[in-house]
Design a protein around this motif. Sequence first.
Motif, short mmCIF file in Angstrom:
data_model
loop_
_atom_site.label_atom_id
_atom_site.label_comp_id
_atom_site.label_asym_id
_atom_site.label_seq_id
_atom_site.Cartn_x
_atom_site.Cartn_y
_atom_site.Cartn_z
N UNK A 1 -27.97 149.70 -25.59
CA UNK A 1 -28.40 151.31 -25.76
C UNK A 1 -27.45 152.01 -26.81
N UNK A 2 -28.25 152.96 -27.37
CA UNK A 2 -27.29 153.92 -28.49
C UNK A 2 -27.71 155.34 -28.09
N UNK A 3 -26.86 156.17 -28.45
CA UNK A 3 -27.09 157.52 -28.03
C UNK A 3 -28.20 158.07 -29.21
N UNK A 4 -27.84 157.69 -30.36
CA UNK A 4 -28.85 158.18 -31.29
C UNK A 4 -29.55 157.12 -32.14
N UNK A 5 -30.62 157.44 -32.71
CA UNK A 5 -31.34 156.50 -33.55
C UNK A 5 -32.83 156.52 -32.98
N UNK A 6 -33.55 155.68 -33.68
CA UNK A 6 -35.07 155.49 -33.33
C UNK A 6 -34.83 154.81 -31.86
N UNK A 7 -35.95 155.46 -31.07
CA UNK A 7 -35.99 154.60 -29.83
C UNK A 7 -37.22 153.34 -29.69
N UNK A 8 -36.95 152.50 -28.89
CA UNK A 8 -37.84 151.45 -28.66
C UNK A 8 -38.72 151.61 -27.24
N UNK A 9 -39.06 150.30 -27.08
CA UNK A 9 -39.83 150.27 -25.70
C UNK A 9 -39.08 149.38 -24.61
N UNK A 10 -38.81 149.90 -23.47
CA UNK A 10 -38.29 149.30 -22.55
C UNK A 10 -39.25 149.04 -21.30
N UNK A 11 -38.80 148.58 -20.16
CA UNK A 11 -39.49 148.35 -19.09
C UNK A 11 -38.83 148.97 -17.84
N UNK A 12 -39.52 149.94 -17.14
CA UNK A 12 -39.03 150.32 -15.96
C UNK A 12 -39.87 149.72 -14.69
#
Length: 247
Positions: free
Chosen positions: A57-68
């Motif tokens: 994980x990162x605080x900043x930058x583009x998001x991706x897709x994860x699974x909950x």
Amino acid sequence: MKCGILVVGSLLWDAETVGRADWRNERLELEQQSSVTAPIYYGRKSNSRGGTFTMTFRRDGPSGLAIVVPCKRDIESIQDVMIEARALWKAEAPNSKSGAIASAWGSVGILFGNNGARDLLAADWSCCFKNAGGKEFSVVTVDGQFDIAWPTNADGTPVELDIILATATIPELDQPPVEAVADAWINQNGGYERYFIENVRNGIRTADDLGIWARIEKQAPTWLATADSYSEALMLLRTETAESGAG
């Protein structure tokens, strides 16, 4: 209260690591999993995977897709939270000591979805986190909370859970460029590309996926020509590349 696990990487699909399939089947409502936004990227070099990169994980930058994935058991106390946290870490690190939730390379962290859950559990979680050897690093605070946004569904609505647990790993000091991430998979011959391919197949995606894929396809490593079992994911990557105009 309802708890869920924010899953990135092989925790969702790996059936070979001892205990992971049992953990998924015994503790998670797999049929209720959903795709959510999360700030993930290939940011940690893994010696156990031939020097290729795994997600963090990162605080900043583009998001991706994860699974909950929701947990089967409701949360009534901090003890319930710790049961889920320990089970999650054992699935992540099968050789860890009983009761552990962290190590030198990563840790379980928590997100609170509302003030009620936070007021009831945050102080006790902080105490348990520290007693279990948790430490501040990357996107995990000294109190064991994730310093990232609450995940959202595809339509932008917040995930309807009270608590989310996840594991974070310590990233490289400098974010690896896309070329370095791709080249690590291109230049290995131990089957470690499966990590990238299975993530794509299972809907765990980063903003860099098409850039990584473009370099892999251009370099045409030997494993790509013999990867019949990857056909579904490769077709998806090729289709997305064509639709993006990057091909």
